[in-house]
Design an enzyme around this catalytic site. Structure first.
Site, PDB file in Angstrom:
ATOM      1  N   TYR A  86      48.641 -19.446   0.551  1.00  0.00           N
ATOM      2  CA  TYR A  86      48.369 -19.607   1.987  1.00  0.00           C
ATOM      3  C   TYR A  86      48.894 -18.400   2.771  1.00  0.00           C
ATOM      4  O   TYR A  86      48.242 -17.892   3.681  1.00  0.00           O
ATOM      5  CB  TYR A  86      49.011 -20.895   2.516  1.00  0.00           C
ATOM      6  CG  TYR A  86      48.643 -21.162   3.949  1.00  0.00           C
ATOM      7  CD1 TYR A  86      47.467 -21.836   4.267  1.00  0.00           C
ATOM      8  CD2 TYR A  86      49.449 -20.706   4.998  1.00  0.00           C
ATOM      9  CE1 TYR A  86      47.103 -22.049   5.588  1.00  0.00           C
ATOM     10  CE2 TYR A  86      49.079 -20.920   6.318  1.00  0.00           C
ATOM     11  CZ  TYR A  86      47.911 -21.599   6.610  1.00  0.00           C
ATOM     12  OH  TYR A  86      47.549 -21.795   7.919  1.00  0.00           O
ATOM     13  N   PHE A 138      24.557  -5.641  20.975  1.00  0.00           N
ATOM     14  CA  PHE A 138      24.292  -6.540  19.867  1.00  0.00           C
ATOM     15  C   PHE A 138      24.564  -7.959  20.369  1.00  0.00           C
ATOM     16  O   PHE A 138      25.477  -8.192  21.155  1.00  0.00           O
ATOM     17  CB  PHE A 138      25.116  -6.224  18.611  1.00  0.00           C
ATOM     18  CG  PHE A 138      24.659  -7.131  17.491  1.00  0.00           C
ATOM     19  CD1 PHE A 138      23.420  -6.925  16.910  1.00  0.00           C
ATOM     20  CD2 PHE A 138      25.385  -8.238  17.107  1.00  0.00           C
ATOM     21  CE1 PHE A 138      22.925  -7.802  15.953  1.00  0.00           C
ATOM     22  CE2 PHE A 138      24.901  -9.120  16.149  1.00  0.00           C
ATOM     23  CZ  PHE A 138      23.662  -8.902  15.569  1.00  0.00           C
ATOM     24  N   THR A 139      23.756  -8.892  19.877  1.00  0.00           N
ATOM     25  CA  THR A 139      23.744 -10.258  20.419  1.00  0.00           C
ATOM     26  C   THR A 139      25.145 -10.878  20.511  1.00  0.00           C
ATOM     27  O   THR A 139      25.568 -11.319  21.577  1.00  0.00           O
ATOM     28  CB  THR A 139      22.841 -11.149  19.545  1.00  0.00           C
ATOM     29  OG1 THR A 139      23.236 -11.005  18.189  1.00  0.00           O
ATOM     30  CG2 THR A 139      21.381 -10.753  19.688  1.00  0.00           C
ATOM     31  N   ASP A 229      32.106  -0.818  17.127  1.00  0.00           N
ATOM     32  CA  ASP A 229      31.557  -1.857  16.249  1.00  0.00           C
ATOM     33  C   ASP A 229      31.188  -1.107  14.970  1.00  0.00           C
ATOM     34  O   ASP A 229      30.167  -0.416  14.897  1.00  0.00           O
ATOM     35  CB  ASP A 229      30.336  -2.526  16.882  1.00  0.00           C
ATOM     36  CG  ASP A 229      29.742  -3.604  15.966  1.00  0.00           C
ATOM     37  OD1 ASP A 229      30.065  -3.599  14.755  1.00  0.00           O
ATOM     38  OD2 ASP A 229      28.959  -4.438  16.441  1.00  0.00           O
ATOM     39  N   LYS A 272      28.067  -6.503   5.907  1.00  0.00           N
ATOM     40  CA  LYS A 272      27.079  -5.414   5.809  1.00  0.00           C
ATOM     41  C   LYS A 272      27.660  -4.290   4.940  1.00  0.00           C
ATOM     42  O   LYS A 272      27.659  -4.391   3.722  1.00  0.00           O
ATOM     43  CB  LYS A 272      26.699  -4.908   7.204  1.00  0.00           C
ATOM     44  CG  LYS A 272      25.785  -5.843   7.985  1.00  0.00           C
ATOM     45  CD  LYS A 272      26.513  -6.957   8.668  1.00  0.00           C
ATOM     46  CE  LYS A 272      25.689  -7.704   9.674  1.00  0.00           C
ATOM     47  NZ  LYS A 272      26.412  -8.860  10.207  1.00  0.00           N
ATOM     48  N   ARG A 396      13.261  -9.330  17.133  1.00  0.00           N
ATOM     49  CA  ARG A 396      14.278  -8.617  17.902  1.00  0.00           C
ATOM     50  C   ARG A 396      13.604  -8.127  19.171  1.00  0.00           C
ATOM     51  O   ARG A 396      13.246  -6.978  19.313  1.00  0.00           O
ATOM     52  CB  ARG A 396      14.874  -7.436  17.119  1.00  0.00           C
ATOM     53  CG  ARG A 396      15.642  -7.831  15.877  1.00  0.00           C
ATOM     54  CD  ARG A 396      17.100  -8.175  16.048  1.00  0.00           C
ATOM     55  NE  ARG A 396      17.424  -9.502  16.523  1.00  0.00           N
ATOM     56  CZ  ARG A 396      18.583 -10.118  16.262  1.00  0.00           C
ATOM     57  NH1 ARG A 396      19.487  -9.546  15.501  1.00  0.00           N
ATOM     58  NH2 ARG A 396      18.858 -11.291  16.767  1.00  0.00           N
ATOM     59  N   PHE A 463      17.757 -17.286  19.895  1.00  0.00           N
ATOM     60  CA  PHE A 463      16.842 -16.899  18.808  1.00  0.00           C
ATOM     61  C   PHE A 463      17.130 -17.636  17.508  1.00  0.00           C
ATOM     62  O   PHE A 463      16.247 -17.824  16.686  1.00  0.00           O
ATOM     63  CB  PHE A 463      16.894 -15.383  18.577  1.00  0.00           C
ATOM     64  CG  PHE A 463      18.273 -14.866  18.285  1.00  0.00           C
ATOM     65  CD1 PHE A 463      19.144 -14.554  19.316  1.00  0.00           C
ATOM     66  CD2 PHE A 463      18.705 -14.698  16.984  1.00  0.00           C
ATOM     67  CE1 PHE A 463      20.426 -14.105  19.058  1.00  0.00           C
ATOM     68  CE2 PHE A 463      19.975 -14.249  16.702  1.00  0.00           C
ATOM     69  CZ  PHE A 463      20.851 -13.952  17.753  1.00  0.00           C
TER      70      PHE A 463
END
Ligand code: F0G
Length: 477
Positions: A86, A138-139, A229, A272, A396, A463
């Site tokens: 943990y 970006f969303t 980002d 990614k 998009r 979306f």
């Protein structure tokens, strides 16, 4: 440079791996590939939203490059070395070391995925009434900025919104626009400059190092930190290596490090670049921000030495971080995306140029000029592509852009795109050939595609779950 990119002859770069294990498709998936009627029924049931299809109804899945990467034998071996303590898991320290070695930030706060890191960064840095400049949006990043009370401001260059313009660095910040914002609202109202690497919504487009240096000079003058980002950092670094004078002999790893060194911190979706199925982190150099984020992560994610990930996930990510910066890996990855894009360009199919780092983006406005933006042409095109071939892409455009939180009006974006995001190391060039053929076929039959109207509309990030109906009797007449 622009003309060079356009004229450049396409050269294939083979990937630096061999395939040892494959994921078999189910008989249902093969049947979907062969049976148009089943696909018509499936997309209708899914409300013409590719997010609502089940995976066993999809033949080739280009919905996203997020969490869909194939891990290496080295990463799978690391999974067996998961330490699920943990507190103080050894895998956390491996991840911390990998992050410091490659990205170069001092402090790490792990999270279960990127948006959790975005949530913390926004909550900790933004005061209600602030303004956050971004190179496009970006969303998830925008929604967290707005939930924290900020106004999102687009300071991307105009070319970022022009799908046909061959600009090598469409992810660049328009320094004049940022300067004007600082003059208008004052630096005190700008908690940070939000800079995305290889801008997803612009088509996977990079910023240049020259632009980043100019941005840093302006931000330093006003004591505004740049917060990156870094979700697709290495793909941006690779584009710099390929396109920017003076960087040809620098490695992707060196360039990625140089980018990070111009910024005060980063949020990363590990799903990614870092080649894993789940995970993310916030990293920074500022001790105060680190301590606050570390105190916050235990409220929302889990203890600060796992942040919502298991030990084995952290080990796979630590190993993925070293793999992602290998030059041949990034080159072959981006090259496979270009391979698909190149075929579509040659066939005259309208796509965003230059081809992006992680995805090929179909330009729905030019693909379906007979469908007005109010009828969601990109949503219709993504549904039609599925009906044509069992390939899943993603809208998009207007649906993704959503509504202005203050006026409630739909925010009409200039780009109306369908994204075909290609998972890393998951598909072969034969798959790309198949996809190209299907799209060319659909392009020839484009007049038959009808627009959509929205039925169910969720309040935020609509979306993902919105449902639609064709405006005509059928999606494809
Ligand atoms: N930033 C960028 C640039 C992204 O593309 C994503 C996710 C996130 C942040 C959020 O990260 O999903 O781990 O919470 N993009 C996915 C996509 C969903 O399909 O492009 P997350």
């Amino acid at each position: 440079m622009n003309e060079n990119m356009k004229e450049r002859e396409f050269q294939i770069i083979p990937p630096p791996y061999r395939i040892k294990v494959v994921e078999l498709l189910s008989s249902e998936q093969i049947d979907i590939a062969d049976n148009r009627e089943r696909r018509e029924k499936a997309i209708k049931q899914a409300g013409y939203n590719t997010f609502l299809l089940k995976e066993n109804q999809v033949y080739i899945d280009f919905l996203t490059d997020s969490g869909t990467n194939a891990m290496s034998d080295n990463q799978w071996a690391g999974m067996m070395l998961g330490d699920e303590a943990y507190a103080g898991s050894k895998n956390f320290y491996h991840l911390e070391k990998a992050m410091r070695d490659v990205y170069g930030y001092r402090y790490l706060v792990p999270t279960h995925q990127g948006r959790a890191a975005e949530h913390m960064m926004s909550e900790l840095l933004i005061q209600p009434g602030d303004f956050v400049p971004n190179n496009m949006y970006f969303t998830t990043r925008r929604v967290h900025q707005e939930l924290a009370g900020a106004t999102w401001v687009d300071v991307s260059i105009d070319e970022a919104h022009e799908p046909e313009t061959w600009h090598p660095f469409k992810g660049n910040v328009d320094i004049t626009k940022l300067d004007a914002l600082i003059r208008e609202v004052g630096a005190g109202k700008i908690p940070y400059m939000s800079l995305e690497a290889n801008v997803n919504m612009a088509g996977g487009q990079p910023f240049s190092m020259e632009n980043l240096r100019a941005l840093k000079a302006l931000c330093d003058r006003h004591r505004i930190p740049i917060m990156l980002d870094g979700t697709r950092l290495v793909e941006n670094a690779y584009c710099i290596q390929q396109r920017e004078d003076g960087y040809q002999n620098r490695s992707v790893r060196q360039i990625a490090r140089e980018i990070c060194s111009c910024t005060g911190g980063v949020t990363v979706s590990g799903k990614k670049d870092t080649l894993v199925n789940i995970g993310g982190f916030l990293a920074c150099n500022d001790k105060k921000l680190f301590l606050e984020a570390r105190a916050m992560v235990v409220v929302y994610e889990g203890l600060h030495t796992y942040g919502g990930m298991s030990g084995r996930d952290m080990e796979a990510m630590a190993r993925g971080i070293y793999e992602m910066v290998q030059d041949r890996h990034v080159a072959a990855r981006v090259n496979q995306v270009e391979y698909l894009g190149h075929q579509l360009i040659q066939a005259g199919v309208p796509v965003v140029v230059p081809i992006g780092g992680h995805a090929v983006f179909l330009d729905a406005s030019r693909f379906l000029p007979h469908i007005p933006q109010e009828q969601y042409p990109a949503q219709a095109l993504s549904a039609a592509l599925y009906v044509e071939s069992g390939i899943r892409g993603m809208e998009r455009g207007l649906v993704s852009s959503g509504r202005d939180p203050i006026t409630g009006q739909e925010r009409k974006p200039k780009l109306e795109l369908v994204r075909l995001a290609i998972p890393r190391r998951g598909y072969t060039h034969t798959d790309m050939d198949f996809v190209a053929q299907a799209i060319v076929r659909l392009y020839r039959a484009r007049d038959k595609i009808s627009g959509l109207q929205m039925g169910y509309e969720p309040k935020r990030l609509r979306f993902f779950q919105a449902r639609f109906k064709p405006v005509g009797a059928k999606l494809m007449g």
